[in-house]
Scaffold this motif. Structure first.
Motif, PDB file in Angstrom:
ATOM      1  N   TYR A 140      15.798 -27.976 -56.795  1.00 46.51           N
ATOM      2  CA  TYR A 140      15.761 -27.325 -58.287  1.00 46.51           C
ATOM      3  C   TYR A 140      17.077 -26.729 -58.696  1.00 46.51           C
ATOM      4  N   ASP A 141      18.236 -26.985 -57.790  1.00 46.69           N
ATOM      5  CA  ASP A 141      19.556 -26.586 -58.402  1.00 46.69           C
ATOM      6  C   ASP A 141      19.672 -25.027 -58.785  1.00 46.69           C
ATOM      7  N   LEU A 142      19.000 -24.343 -58.006  1.00 42.88           N
ATOM      8  CA  LEU A 142      18.862 -23.051 -58.366  1.00 42.88           C
ATOM      9  C   LEU A 142      19.425 -22.055 -56.947  1.00 42.88           C
ATOM     10  N   PRO A 143      20.519 -22.321 -56.712  1.00 47.49           N
ATOM     11  CA  PRO A 143      21.076 -21.591 -55.345  1.00 47.49           C
ATOM     12  C   PRO A 143      21.060 -19.904 -55.508  1.00 47.49           C
ATOM     13  N   LEU A 144      20.760 -19.199 -54.599  1.00 47.84           N
ATOM     14  CA  LEU A 144      20.872 -17.837 -54.964  1.00 47.84           C
ATOM     15  C   LEU A 144      22.123 -17.338 -54.324  1.00 47.84           C
ATOM     16  N   PRO A 145      22.574 -16.454 -55.148  1.00 45.32           N
ATOM     17  CA  PRO A 145      23.840 -15.753 -54.587  1.00 45.32           C
ATOM     18  C   PRO A 145      23.780 -15.138 -53.565  1.00 45.32           C
ATOM     19  N   LEU A 146      24.598 -15.097 -52.508  1.00 41.15           N
ATOM     20  CA  LEU A 146      24.605 -14.301 -51.125  1.00 41.15           C
ATOM     21  C   LEU A 146      23.456 -15.232 -50.221  1.00 41.15           C
ATOM     22  N   ALA A 147      22.953 -16.246 -50.436  1.00 38.45           N
ATOM     23  CA  ALA A 147      22.005 -16.806 -49.791  1.00 38.45           C
ATOM     24  C   ALA A 147      22.452 -17.255 -48.422  1.00 38.45           C
ATOM     25  N   ASP A 148      24.163 -17.395 -48.323  1.00 34.58           N
ATOM     26  CA  ASP A 148      24.394 -17.758 -46.889  1.00 34.58           C
ATOM     27  C   ASP A 148      24.184 -16.598 -45.927  1.00 34.58           C
ATOM     28  N   LEU A 149      24.043 -15.303 -46.567  1.00 36.81           N
ATOM     29  CA  LEU A 149      23.756 -14.245 -45.575  1.00 36.81           C
ATOM     30  C   LEU A 149      22.408 -13.981 -45.120  1.00 36.81           C
ATOM     31  N   PHE A 150      21.402 -14.621 -45.752  1.00 37.36           N
ATOM     32  CA  PHE A 150      20.048 -14.365 -45.570  1.00 37.36           C
ATOM     33  C   PHE A 150      19.526 -15.429 -44.510  1.00 37.36           C
ATOM     34  N   TYR A 151      20.310 -16.650 -44.323  1.00 34.95           N
ATOM     35  CA  TYR A 151      19.821 -17.492 -43.499  1.00 34.95           C
ATOM     36  C   TYR A 151      19.392 -16.912 -42.068  1.00 34.95           C
ATOM     37  N   SER A 152      18.721 -17.591 -41.171  1.00 37.51           N
ATOM     38  CA  SER A 152      18.576 -16.916 -39.782  1.00 37.51           C
ATOM     39  C   SER A 152      19.813 -17.176 -38.982  1.00 37.51           C
ATOM     40  N   SER A 153      20.912 -18.076 -38.989  1.00 40.66           N
ATOM     41  CA  SER A 153      22.266 -18.032 -38.795  1.00 40.66           C
ATOM     42  C   SER A 153      23.389 -18.068 -39.785  1.00 40.66           C
ATOM     43  N   PRO A 154      23.620 -17.152 -40.245  1.00 39.37           N
ATOM     44  CA  PRO A 154      24.713 -17.253 -41.426  1.00 39.37           C
ATOM     45  C   PRO A 154      26.124 -17.952 -40.994  1.00 39.37           C
ATOM     46  N   GLU A 155      26.317 -17.801 -39.796  1.00 43.44           N
ATOM     47  CA  GLU A 155      27.474 -18.696 -39.119  1.00 43.44           C
ATOM     48  C   GLU A 155      27.254 -20.213 -39.582  1.00 43.44           C
ATOM     49  N   LYS A 156      26.138 -20.618 -38.997  1.00 42.96           N
ATOM     50  CA  LYS A 156      25.941 -22.141 -39.548  1.00 42.96           C
ATOM     51  C   LYS A 156      25.940 -22.415 -41.069  1.00 42.96           C
ATOM     52  N   ALA A 157      25.614 -21.425 -41.806  1.00 38.16           N
ATOM     53  CA  ALA A 157      25.810 -21.731 -43.407  1.00 38.16           C
ATOM     54  C   ALA A 157      27.104 -21.682 -43.704  1.00 38.16           C
ATOM     55  N   LEU A 158      27.992 -20.652 -42.863  1.00 32.03           N
ATOM     56  CA  LEU A 158      29.483 -20.385 -43.574  1.00 32.03           C
ATOM     57  C   LEU A 158      30.601 -21.268 -42.845  1.00 32.03           C
ATOM     58  N   LEU A 159      30.134 -21.774 -41.510  1.00 29.86           N
ATOM     59  CA  LEU A 159      31.228 -22.479 -40.654  1.00 29.86           C
ATOM     60  C   LEU A 159      30.920 -23.883 -40.387  1.00 29.86           C
ATOM     61  N   SER A 160      32.034 -24.745 -40.220  1.00 29.40           N
ATOM     62  CA  SER A 160      31.631 -26.035 -39.773  1.00 29.40           C
ATOM     63  C   SER A 160      32.755 -26.608 -39.085  1.00 29.40           C
ATOM     64  N   GLU A 161      32.650 -27.753 -38.573  1.00 32.74           N
ATOM     65  CA  GLU A 161      33.715 -28.086 -37.656  1.00 32.74           C
ATOM     66  C   GLU A 161      35.070 -28.241 -38.558  1.00 32.74           C
ATOM     67  N   THR A 162      34.904 -28.406 -39.926  1.00 37.10           N
ATOM     68  CA  THR A 162      35.939 -28.688 -40.867  1.00 37.10           C
ATOM     69  C   THR A 162      36.566 -27.460 -41.526  1.00 37.10           C
ATOM     70  N   THR A 163      35.999 -26.359 -41.286  1.00 37.57           N
ATOM     71  CA  THR A 163      36.498 -24.954 -41.591  1.00 37.57           C
ATOM     72  C   THR A 163      37.607 -24.737 -41.362  1.00 37.57           C
ATOM     73  N   THR A 164      38.490 -24.472 -42.410  1.00 39.48           N
ATOM     74  CA  THR A 164      39.708 -24.079 -42.192  1.00 39.48           C
ATOM     75  C   THR A 164      40.115 -22.636 -43.043  1.00 39.48           C
ATOM     76  N   GLY A 165      41.315 -22.223 -42.824  1.00 41.27           N
ATOM     77  CA  GLY A 165      41.448 -20.784 -43.152  1.00 41.27           C
ATOM     78  C   GLY A 165      41.386 -19.804 -42.012  1.00 41.27           C
ATOM     79  N   GLY A 166      40.788 -18.629 -42.055  1.00 35.54           N
ATOM     80  CA  GLY A 166      40.597 -17.598 -41.213  1.00 35.54           C
ATOM     81  C   GLY A 166      41.083 -16.220 -41.613  1.00 35.54           C
ATOM     82  N   TYR A 167      41.323 -15.533 -40.651  1.00 41.04           N
ATOM     83  CA  TYR A 167      41.526 -14.177 -41.264  1.00 41.04           C
ATOM     84  C   TYR A 167      42.810 -13.881 -41.723  1.00 41.04           C
ATOM     85  N   ALA A 168      42.857 -13.215 -42.982  1.00 41.67           N
ATOM     86  CA  ALA A 168      43.905 -13.072 -43.823  1.00 41.67           C
ATOM     87  C   ALA A 168      44.616 -11.648 -43.675  1.00 41.67           C
TER      88      ALA A 168
END
Length: 173
Positions: A140-168
């Motif tokens: 439905y192209d209706l993503p909810l703001p902050l939805a990543d934090l509501f997943y059962s594993s937010p880590e899986k929604a936020l991080l992947s093998e290609t994630t770059t960056g880190g603590y700033a």
């Protein structure tokens, strides 16, 4: 900027705030290399994810100020959001501002209401919050703001093998 991009930006801002708060509380030494910054960032996301995954009830209220162009003039718009989730199969969200949407998910159906337009829609949904959030974003192209934090594993929604960056760093807000 699409709604999906804006949602991702809001989710990242919330993540950055959570990380900064966690670091302030932990008092960890500052990472010196890119590899240390990436590792520290991943560690903080993992800690946050573990804590959120055990939460049966989560409630978040947001306020956002945005400059938008209307009829060629720049106008400030205030947006408020309320997000309530109860694992494993309930959530409620309400946003005020130009779109003013309200949505409920009861483990079987999602109902979305646009009160200003006096319309609503209902659709059957999968039995979990994770699968429902995916369906809302993909079908439905209706993503909810902050939805990543509501997943059962937010880590899986936020991080992947290609994630770059880190603590700033830590900033006082």
């Amino acid at each position: 900027m699409t709604l999906r991009q804006r949602t991702a930006m809001v989710s990242r801002a919330a993540l950055a705030g959570s990380i900064a708060i966690s670091l302030q509380a932990c008092g960890a030494r500052e990472p010196a290399t890119d590899a240390e910054r990436l590792a520290r960032g991943r560690e903080l996301v993992q800690q946050m994810s573990a804590r959120l995954a055990t939460a049966t009830n989560v409630s978040v209220t947001t306020t956002e100020m945005r400059d938008v162009l209307r009829s060629g003039a720049k106008t400030s718009v205030s947006l408020q959001g309320e997000y309530v989730m109860r694992r494993p199969d309930r959530f409620y969200t309400r946003s005020t501002g130009p779109r003013g949407l309200e949505a409920w998910y009861d483990g079987k159906m999602v109902t979305v209401a646009a009160h200003q337009e006096k319309v609503f829609a209902q659709a059957p949904m999968p039995e979990t919050i994770d699968r429902t959030l995916d369906a809302l974003a993909e079908r439905y192209d209706l993503p909810l703001p902050l939805a990543d934090l509501f997943y059962s594993s937010p880590e899986k929604a936020l991080l992947s093998e290609t994630t770059t960056g880190g603590y700033a760093g830590t900033e006082s807000v």
